[in-house]
Design a protein around this motif. Structure first.
Motif, PDB file in Angstrom:
ATOM      1  N   UNK A   1      62.513  40.905  64.928  1.00 42.53           N
ATOM      2  CA  UNK A   1      63.908  40.521  64.769  1.00 42.53           C
ATOM      3  C   UNK A   1      64.833  41.736  64.811  1.00 42.53           C
ATOM      4  N   UNK A   2      64.338  42.883  64.304  1.00 42.85           N
ATOM      5  CA  UNK A   2      65.149  44.095  64.283  1.00 42.85           C
ATOM      6  C   UNK A   2      64.557  45.132  65.236  1.00 42.85           C
ATOM      7  N   UNK A   3      65.443  45.786  65.989  1.00 42.01           N
ATOM      8  CA  UNK A   3      65.049  46.853  66.916  1.00 42.01           C
ATOM      9  C   UNK A   3      63.850  46.446  67.779  1.00 42.01           C
ATOM     10  N   UNK A   4      63.981  45.385  68.571  1.00 41.61           N
ATOM     11  CA  UNK A   4      62.829  44.839  69.296  1.00 41.61           C
ATOM     12  C   UNK A   4      62.525  45.528  70.629  1.00 41.61           C
ATOM     13  N   UNK A   5      63.437  46.363  71.121  1.00 40.99           N
ATOM     14  CA  UNK A   5      63.268  46.928  72.464  1.00 40.99           C
ATOM     15  C   UNK A   5      62.383  48.174  72.447  1.00 40.99           C
ATOM     16  N   UNK A   6      61.590  48.336  73.489  1.00 45.47           N
ATOM     17  CA  UNK A   6      60.751  49.524  73.649  1.00 45.47           C
ATOM     18  C   UNK A   6      60.615  49.855  75.129  1.00 45.47           C
TER      19      UNK A   6
ATOM     20  N   UNK B   1      64.140  50.320  69.339  1.00 46.04           N
ATOM     21  CA  UNK B   1      65.502  50.387  69.862  1.00 46.04           C
ATOM     22  C   UNK B   1      66.210  49.037  69.668  1.00 46.04           C
ATOM     23  N   UNK B   2      67.484  49.125  69.309  1.00 44.91           N
ATOM     24  CA  UNK B   2      68.235  47.919  68.988  1.00 44.91           C
ATOM     25  C   UNK B   2      68.619  47.134  70.239  1.00 44.91           C
ATOM     26  N   UNK B   3      68.930  47.853  71.327  1.00 46.21           N
ATOM     27  CA  UNK B   3      69.364  47.196  72.558  1.00 46.21           C
ATOM     28  C   UNK B   3      68.576  47.708  73.754  1.00 46.21           C
ATOM     29  N   UNK B   4      68.646  46.965  74.841  1.00 44.25           N
ATOM     30  CA  UNK B   4      67.991  47.378  76.077  1.00 44.25           C
ATOM     31  C   UNK B   4      68.625  48.664  76.603  1.00 44.25           C
ATOM     32  N   UNK B   5      69.933  48.768  76.455  1.00 44.20           N
ATOM     33  CA  UNK B   5      70.638  49.962  76.909  1.00 44.20           C
ATOM     34  C   UNK B   5      70.151  51.209  76.176  1.00 44.20           C
ATOM     35  N   UNK B   6      69.982  51.084  74.856  1.00 49.33           N
ATOM     36  CA  UNK B   6      69.525  52.229  74.063  1.00 49.33           C
ATOM     37  C   UNK B   6      68.119  52.651  74.473  1.00 49.33           C
ATOM     38  N   UNK B   7      67.253  51.665  74.732  1.00 50.47           N
ATOM     39  CA  UNK B   7      65.885  51.970  75.152  1.00 50.47           C
ATOM     40  C   UNK B   7      65.867  52.628  76.523  1.00 50.47           C
ATOM     41  N   UNK B   8      66.713  52.134  77.430  1.00 49.96           N
ATOM     42  CA  UNK B   8      66.788  52.692  78.780  1.00 49.96           C
ATOM     43  C   UNK B   8      67.288  54.134  78.757  1.00 49.96           C
ATOM     44  N   UNK B   9      68.311  54.391  77.949  1.00 48.63           N
ATOM     45  CA  UNK B   9      68.854  55.750  77.845  1.00 48.63           C
ATOM     46  C   UNK B   9      67.819  56.710  77.259  1.00 48.63           C
ATOM     47  N   UNK B  10      67.060  56.248  76.258  1.00 49.67           N
ATOM     48  CA  UNK B  10      66.027  57.086  75.651  1.00 49.67           C
ATOM     49  C   UNK B  10      64.913  57.368  76.648  1.00 49.67           C
ATOM     50  N   UNK B  11      64.572  56.367  77.448  1.00 46.34           N
ATOM     51  CA  UNK B  11      63.540  56.542  78.471  1.00 46.34           C
ATOM     52  C   UNK B  11      63.966  57.599  79.488  1.00 46.34           C
TER      53      UNK B  11
ATOM     54  N   UNK C   1      58.772  50.829  82.261  1.00 48.60           N
ATOM     55  CA  UNK C   1      59.411  49.549  81.965  1.00 48.60           C
ATOM     56  C   UNK C   1      60.140  49.609  80.635  1.00 48.60           C
ATOM     57  N   UNK C   2      61.182  48.787  80.541  1.00 50.67           N
ATOM     58  CA  UNK C   2      61.906  48.581  79.292  1.00 50.67           C
ATOM     59  C   UNK C   2      61.715  47.115  78.919  1.00 50.67           C
ATOM     60  N   UNK C   3      61.158  46.866  77.731  1.00 53.83           N
ATOM     61  CA  UNK C   3      60.724  45.517  77.375  1.00 53.83           C
ATOM     62  C   UNK C   3      61.212  45.140  75.971  1.00 53.83           C
ATOM     63  N   UNK C   4      61.399  43.839  75.767  1.00 50.51           N
ATOM     64  CA  UNK C   4      61.785  43.329  74.456  1.00 50.51           C
ATOM     65  C   UNK C   4      60.581  42.655  73.800  1.00 50.51           C
ATOM     66  N   UNK C   5      60.306  43.070  72.565  1.00 50.15           N
ATOM     67  CA  UNK C   5      59.228  42.446  71.798  1.00 50.15           C
ATOM     68  C   UNK C   5      59.827  41.248  71.053  1.00 50.15           C
ATOM     69  N   UNK C   6      59.538  40.060  71.521  1.00 52.37           N
ATOM     70  CA  UNK C   6      60.150  38.852  70.970  1.00 52.37           C
ATOM     71  C   UNK C   6      59.644  38.501  69.576  1.00 52.37           C
TER      72      UNK C   6
END
Length: 279
Positions: free
Chosen positions: A10-15, A34-44, A2-7
């Motif tokens: 404030x900075x780099x919330x995606x994992x 990760x700053x964006x969902x896209x960046x987290x997805x690509x890293x995954x 999963x790719x999730x945002x930690x609400x």
């Protein structure tokens, strides 16, 4: 997976999280920052691809502090002693206290950038030494990536810190003469004189050989070797190719050196009279 945002961040919330098979057991791996969902997805996806190629995940869990012990040890055969001393000082005094307890695979560009920013704000290091910190971190993580301990070198994504312009401070001619007058009876007077009249560095001055590097008849001095700060080792050649040079001497400096050599010849056996600063 999963790719999730930690609400709460404030900075780099995606994992992202993935599950791997380790010794017959399912294990969950989480990567943050990760700053964006896209960046987290690509890293995954990149991590999954590397794992499928046989990536050594255990290597990524090595603590940076432990990795740097080996990295510094390996440098002994590749750099000069003085350079290794500088690297060791920067690593142990500045880099490891901040990054040393992070696992190799968890060091992010944000960790590194925050480290540089902190150094700039604190004024603990000169700009050129902050740049050396970048060189050290970049080279070490590049090596870890080359050995498949990490997927990519996070330092390569961080800009090398820029050097800020500083006002050049220097003595006036009057101040230089005043200093030399006071230092006239000091045993290192001639070293001070050479530094002021030629711009030579300390190690270059102390490495000058009378027979090979000094020509008083032509009023010339050559820079061809450097004496280490501890006085124990000689480095053949200057710090850089441009440093290997011949420098003209003014009349006053030439005569002062001539008197020094005459005095040395009276006090020492000829075989001992090899360096300018020998008494």
């Amino acid at each position: 997976m999963a790719v999730t945002k930690d609400k709460t961040l404030k900075e780099n919330p995606w994992y992202f999280t993935i599950e791997v098979n380790e010794n017959g057991k399912r294990k969950r791996i989480k990567r943050r920052g990760f700053k964006t969902k896209k960046a987290a997805t690509e890293a995954q996806q990149e991590l999954l691809a590397e794992l499928n190629k046989g990536f050594d995940f255990d290597g990524s869990r090595v603590i940076y502090r432990d990795f740097m012990k080996d990295w510094l040890n390996d440098k002994k055969t590749k750099v000069k002693g003085s350079t290794l001393d500088t690297y060791s000082w920067l690593v142990n005094t500045h880099i490891l206290p901040v990054l040393g307890d992070i696992k190799l695979g968890e060091i992010t560009p944000r960790h590194i950038q925050n480290f540089y920013t902190k150094l700039f704000k604190s004024g603990q290091l000169a700009d050129e030494n902050i740049q050396k910190c970048h060189t050290i971190i970049n080279e070490s993580l590049k090596k870890a990536a080359g050995w498949d301990m990490i997927i990519k070198n996070s330092a390569a994504l961080v800009d090398c810190p820029r050097s800020r312009k500083k006002e050049m401070l220097y003595w006036t001619e009057e101040e230089s003469h005043r200093f030399l007058k006071v230092a006239k009876e000091d045993r290192y007077y001639h070293a001070f004189l050479l530094a002021l009249t030629t711009g030579m560095r300390q190690g270059e001055i102390l490495g000058v050989r009378v027979k090979k590097d000094l020509n008083l008849d032509q009023r010339m001095i050559s820079v061809s070797q450097i004496l280490s700060h501890d006085g124990k080792t000689i480095q053949v050649g200057a710090k850089s190719d441009a440093g290997n040079r011949t420098i003209g001497l003014d009349k006053t400096t030439t005569e002062e050196l001539r008197r020094l050599l005459q005095r040395n010849k009276k006090k020492l056996m000829p075989v001992q009279c090899t360096r300018i600063m020998t008494y």
